[in-house]
Design a protein around this motif. Structure first.
Motif, PDB file in Angstrom:
ATOM      1  N   GLY A 150      62.690  36.107  27.031  1.00 14.83           N
ATOM      2  CA  GLY A 150      61.439  35.340  27.146  1.00 14.83           C
ATOM      3  C   GLY A 150      60.640  35.751  28.370  1.00 14.83           C
ATOM      4  N   ALA A 183      58.173  37.641  28.789  1.00 11.47           N
ATOM      5  CA  ALA A 183      56.712  37.795  28.671  1.00 11.47           C
ATOM      6  C   ALA A 183      56.006  36.444  28.721  1.00 11.47           C
ATOM      7  CB  ALA A 183      56.358  38.520  27.370  1.00 11.47           C
ATOM      8  N   TYR A 210      55.221  32.343  30.286  1.00 12.73           N
ATOM      9  CA  TYR A 210      54.550  31.718  31.449  1.00 12.73           C
ATOM     10  C   TYR A 210      55.385  31.869  32.725  1.00 12.73           C
ATOM     11  CZ  TYR A 210      52.625  27.701  34.105  1.00 12.73           C
ATOM     12  OH  TYR A 210      52.098  26.876  35.057  1.00 12.73           O
ATOM     13  N   VAL A 211      56.640  31.484  32.653  1.00 13.08           N
ATOM     14  CA  VAL A 211      57.530  31.576  33.812  1.00 13.08           C
ATOM     15  C   VAL A 211      58.039  33.008  33.964  1.00 13.08           C
ATOM     16  CG1 VAL A 211      59.680  30.740  34.840  1.00 13.08           C
ATOM     17  CG2 VAL A 211      58.283  29.181  33.457  1.00 13.08           C
ATOM     18  N   GLY A 212      58.435  33.601  32.827  1.00 15.17           N
ATOM     19  CA  GLY A 212      59.082  34.909  32.845  1.00 15.17           C
ATOM     20  C   GLY A 212      58.220  35.983  33.475  1.00 15.17           C
ATOM     21  N   LEU A 234      63.739  40.920  27.014  1.00 12.44           N
ATOM     22  CA  LEU A 234      63.835  40.769  25.556  1.00 12.44           C
ATOM     23  C   LEU A 234      62.883  39.646  25.172  1.00 12.44           C
ATOM     24  CD1 LEU A 234      65.104  41.114  22.718  1.00 12.44           C
ATOM     25  CD2 LEU A 234      66.932  39.555  23.440  1.00 12.44           C
ATOM     26  N   ASP A 235      61.877  39.980  24.369  1.00 17.23           N
ATOM     27  CA  ASP A 235      60.889  38.952  24.000  1.00 17.23           C
ATOM     28  C   ASP A 235      60.311  39.315  22.636  1.00 17.23           C
ATOM     29  OD1 ASP A 235      59.035  36.819  25.996  1.00 17.23           O
ATOM     30  OD2 ASP A 235      58.365  37.292  23.967  1.00 17.23           O
ATOM     31  N   SER A 236      60.084  38.295  21.819  1.00 16.00           N
ATOM     32  CA  SER A 236      59.517  38.525  20.474  1.00 16.00           C
ATOM     33  C   SER A 236      57.992  38.498  20.502  1.00 16.00           C
ATOM     34  CB  SER A 236      60.026  37.448  19.516  1.00 16.00           C
ATOM     35  OG  SER A 236      59.618  36.170  19.978  1.00 16.00           O
ATOM     36  N   LEU A 249      55.940  36.059  20.846  1.00  9.83           N
ATOM     37  CA  LEU A 249      55.470  34.959  19.992  1.00  9.83           C
ATOM     38  C   LEU A 249      54.005  34.616  20.264  1.00  9.83           C
ATOM     39  CD1 LEU A 249      56.675  32.886  17.963  1.00  9.83           C
ATOM     40  CD2 LEU A 249      57.185  31.415  19.917  1.00  9.83           C
ATOM     41  N   HIS A 250      53.609  34.700  21.526  1.00  8.31           N
ATOM     42  CA  HIS A 250      52.238  34.301  21.883  1.00  8.31           C
ATOM     43  C   HIS A 250      51.330  35.517  22.111  1.00  8.31           C
ATOM     44  CE1 HIS A 250      54.097  30.432  22.150  1.00  8.31           C
ATOM     45  NE2 HIS A 250      54.953  30.910  23.029  1.00  8.31           N
ATOM     46  N   ALA A 291      62.521  30.535  24.399  1.00  8.58           N
ATOM     47  CA  ALA A 291      62.653  29.216  23.768  1.00  8.58           C
ATOM     48  C   ALA A 291      61.372  28.881  23.025  1.00  8.58           C
ATOM     49  CB  ALA A 291      62.919  28.144  24.838  1.00  8.58           C
ATOM     50  N   LYS A 300      67.171  21.692  23.566  1.00 13.76           N
ATOM     51  CA  LYS A 300      67.429  22.253  24.898  1.00 13.76           C
ATOM     52  C   LYS A 300      68.734  21.688  25.478  1.00 13.76           C
ATOM     53  CE  LYS A 300      65.246  24.633  27.226  1.00 13.76           C
ATOM     54  NZ  LYS A 300      65.185  26.119  27.390  1.00 13.76           N
ATOM     55  N   ALA A 338      56.311  22.269  34.913  1.00 13.66           N
ATOM     56  CA  ALA A 338      55.664  23.349  35.657  1.00 13.66           C
ATOM     57  C   ALA A 338      54.155  23.188  35.652  1.00 13.66           C
ATOM     58  CB  ALA A 338      56.029  24.687  35.027  1.00 13.66           C
TER      59      ALA A 338
HETATM   60  N1  LIG Z   1      57.079  25.401  31.802  1.00 15.31           N
HETATM   61  C1  LIG Z   1      57.784  24.269  32.011  1.00 15.31           C
HETATM   62  O1  LIG Z   1      57.271  23.209  32.416  1.00 15.31           O
HETATM   63  C2  LIG Z   1      59.254  24.269  31.789  1.00 15.31           C
HETATM   64  C3  LIG Z   1      59.937  23.186  32.269  1.00 15.31           C
HETATM   65  C4  LIG Z   1      61.283  23.132  32.061  1.00 15.31           C
HETATM   66  C5  LIG Z   1      61.919  24.161  31.395  1.00 15.31           C
HETATM   67  N2  LIG Z   1      61.234  25.213  30.912  1.00 15.31           N
HETATM   68  C6  LIG Z   1      61.951  26.258  30.204  1.00 15.31           C
HETATM   69  O2  LIG Z   1      61.615  27.514  30.780  1.00 15.31           O
HETATM   70  C7  LIG Z   1      61.648  28.530  29.767  1.00 15.31           C
HETATM   71  C8  LIG Z   1      60.369  29.321  29.795  1.00 15.31           C
HETATM   72  O3  LIG Z   1      59.276  28.472  29.487  1.00 15.31           O
HETATM   73  P1  LIG Z   1      57.762  28.985  29.552  1.00 15.31           P
HETATM   74  O4  LIG Z   1      56.973  27.855  30.061  1.00 15.31           O
HETATM   75  O5  LIG Z   1      57.708  30.299  30.234  1.00 15.31           O
HETATM   76  O6  LIG Z   1      57.432  29.151  27.994  1.00 15.31           O
HETATM   77  P2  LIG Z   1      56.682  30.346  27.214  1.00 15.31           P
HETATM   78  O7  LIG Z   1      56.457  29.872  25.809  1.00 15.31           O
HETATM   79  O8  LIG Z   1      55.516  30.823  27.977  1.00 15.31           O
HETATM   80  O9  LIG Z   1      57.768  31.502  27.212  1.00 15.31           O
HETATM   81  C9  LIG Z   1      58.798  31.578  26.266  1.00 15.31           C
HETATM   82  C10 LIG Z   1      58.938  33.032  25.862  1.00 15.31           C
HETATM   83  O10 LIG Z   1      60.015  33.110  24.908  1.00 15.31           O
HETATM   84  C11 LIG Z   1      59.636  34.022  23.898  1.00 15.31           C
HETATM   85  N3  LIG Z   1      60.368  33.707  22.670  1.00 15.31           N
HETATM   86  C12 LIG Z   1      60.236  32.594  21.898  1.00 15.31           C
HETATM   87  N4  LIG Z   1      61.067  32.683  20.849  1.00 15.31           N
HETATM   88  C13 LIG Z   1      61.732  33.869  20.972  1.00 15.31           C
HETATM   89  C14 LIG Z   1      62.735  34.518  20.188  1.00 15.31           C
HETATM   90  N5  LIG Z   1      63.204  33.981  19.057  1.00 15.31           N
HETATM   91  N6  LIG Z   1      63.198  35.702  20.623  1.00 15.31           N
HETATM   92  C15 LIG Z   1      62.722  36.273  21.759  1.00 15.31           C
HETATM   93  N7  LIG Z   1      61.773  35.711  22.515  1.00 15.31           N
HETATM   94  C16 LIG Z   1      61.292  34.510  22.126  1.00 15.31           C
HETATM   95  C17 LIG Z   1      58.132  33.840  23.732  1.00 15.31           C
HETATM   96  O11 LIG Z   1      57.524  34.992  23.145  1.00 15.31           O
HETATM   97  C18 LIG Z   1      57.689  33.588  25.175  1.00 15.31           C
HETATM   98  O12 LIG Z   1      57.280  34.805  25.793  1.00 15.31           O
HETATM   99  C19 LIG Z   1      61.921  27.801  28.457  1.00 15.31           C
HETATM  100  O13 LIG Z   1      63.302  27.924  28.170  1.00 15.31           O
HETATM  101  C20 LIG Z   1      61.567  26.363  28.735  1.00 15.31           C
HETATM  102  O14 LIG Z   1      62.302  25.465  27.932  1.00 15.31           O
HETATM  103  C21 LIG Z   1      59.904  25.294  31.107  1.00 15.31           C
END
Ligand SMILES: NC(=O)c1ccc[n+]([C@@H]2O[C@H](COP(=O)([O-])OP(=O)(O)OC[C@H]3O[C@@H](n4cnc5c(N)ncnc54)[C@H](O)[C@@H]3O)[C@@H](O)[C@H]2O)c1
Length: 309
Positions: A7, A9, A11-13, A30-32, A34-35, A77, A144, A165
């Motif tokens: 993941g 690619a 927001y956090v990654g 490793l990222d699909s 999705l967005h 996720a 989760k 976040a």
């Molecule tokens: N942003 C927050 O407030 C927050 C808070 C608590 C926990 N989290 C956790 O942090 C993690 C990252 O969150 P984020 O905000 O960056 O979300 P995000 O949606 O921006 O990033 C998730 C990434 O996972 C990838 N993805 C989704 N399904 C996939 C699959 N089947 N195979 C491969 N890649 C896949 C997406 O393409 C995306 O790049 C998540 O696990 C989320 O639950 C986030």
């Protein structure tokens, strides 16, 4: 160190990958996609960066991505309650079953760091610590939590239960509370807030990235533990946050009973445990909101219901 960021690619990654590359680590993502986010484009010229376009549910993709890595930060996720309600089976597969697959393929030598969430607590009375029983209410929280339990049982993971976040990232998320409030205030000059009394807890997205660096550097003493990750200074009601933003931007601020939080988050969270290990956040609410107000100049999503250009 060679780190796999699933993941990566997102927001956090994206910010975590930037940080790892900056300090000279090797990174596989490793990222699909999705967005459809091109947020990692700048790294393709770097020989220390490898991108595997693939799915965390696919064993061959996961094996390929794990090749040569020492540690995994698992971020992939389906995030947020609305996304998980829209596709519940996908959420179960990605947020739960893919975690079990990753654990089984990672072997016992790799460090695992899992991005869990405060949504796992559900509604809580009083101060919320790591000992507070989990009672997830939304499908997001349920899936989760299942992923987190698998990570805890593996005995080789550090599990982080993050606050909500906020802040700028090259892959922006406008669904997050402060990002959304600031966006509405800046672009629409009005902000409508429901459940304004609800007490929430926040962390800047750069501090989330930093907390993973901290986990990688302190793996041996943190392994097998669960941590709330955020700051005691950043527990605030939605009303306080809205008034802070409105004070900077101006416009109309309405409090109205037009919705409710599926995770029923209304709690004060303690971050004593992780601060005892030596981690503290560095970006406060005001600084992060100021950056958002500035950064939103670059984000233009047309709102068909707005009569403002
Ligand atoms: N942003 C927050 O407030 C927050 C808070 C608590 C926990 N989290 C956790 O942090 C993690 C990252 O969150 P984020 O905000 O960056 O979300 P995000 O949606 O921006 O990033 C998730 C990434 O996972 C990838 N993805 C989704 N399904 C996939 C699959 N089947 N195979 C491969 N890649 C896949 C997406 O393409 C995306 O790049 C998540 O696990 C989320 O639950 C986030």
């Amino acid at each position: 160190m060679h780190v796999l960021v699933t993941g990566g690619a997102g927001y956090v990654g994206t910010l975590l990958v930037n940080r790892l590359i900056d300090r000279g680590d090797e990174v596989t993502v490793l990222d699909s996609l999705l967005h459809k986010s091109p947020s990692l484009l700048q790294h393709f010229i770097n020989p220390k960066f490898r991108f595997v376009e693939g799915d965390v549910r696919d064993a061959d993709n996961v094996k390929d991505a794990l090749e040569g890595t020492d540690a995994v930060v698992h971020l992939a996720a389906i995030v947020g309650a609305p996304g998980c309600e829209a596709e519940p089976r996908l959420a179960e597969e990605v947020n739960h079953h893919a975690v079990e697959l990753l654990i089984s393929l990672a072997g016992s030598d790799r460090a695992l760091i899992y991005a869990s969430t405060g949504s796992n607590y559900g509604a809580v009375d009083g101060l919320c610590t790591e000992e507070t029983p989990l009672n997830p209410l939304s499908h997001y929280g349920v899936t989760k939590t299942a992923g987190e339990l698998a990570m805890i049982e593996s005995g080789q993971a550090i599990c982080y239960r993050f606050a909500t976040a906020f802040g700028l990232s090259p892959r922006m998320r406008l669904d997050l509370l402060i990002n959304d409030f600031t966006y509405q205030a800046v672009k629409n000059r009005q902000l409508v807030v429901y459940e304004n009394w609800a007490r929430r807890t926040f962390i800047h997205v750069r501090d989330m990235a930093e907390s993973f660096i901290f986990a990688l550097d302190n793996y041996d003493r943190m392994k097998g533990e669960v941590f709330n990750v955020g700051s005691d200074d950043m527990n605030a009601t939605k009303k306080e946050v809205a008034e802070l933003i409105n004070g900077k931007v101006g416009g109309f601020l309405w409090f109205a009973d037009i919705g409710s939080d599926p995770d029923k988050r209304d709690y004060e969270v303690s971050y004593e445990k992780i601060s005892g290990y030596g981690f503290s956040t560095s970006v406060g609410l005001e600084a992060g909101i100021d950056e958002l107000i500035d950064g939103y100049k670059m984000i233009r999503i047309s709102n068909p219901f707005s009569n403002m250009a």
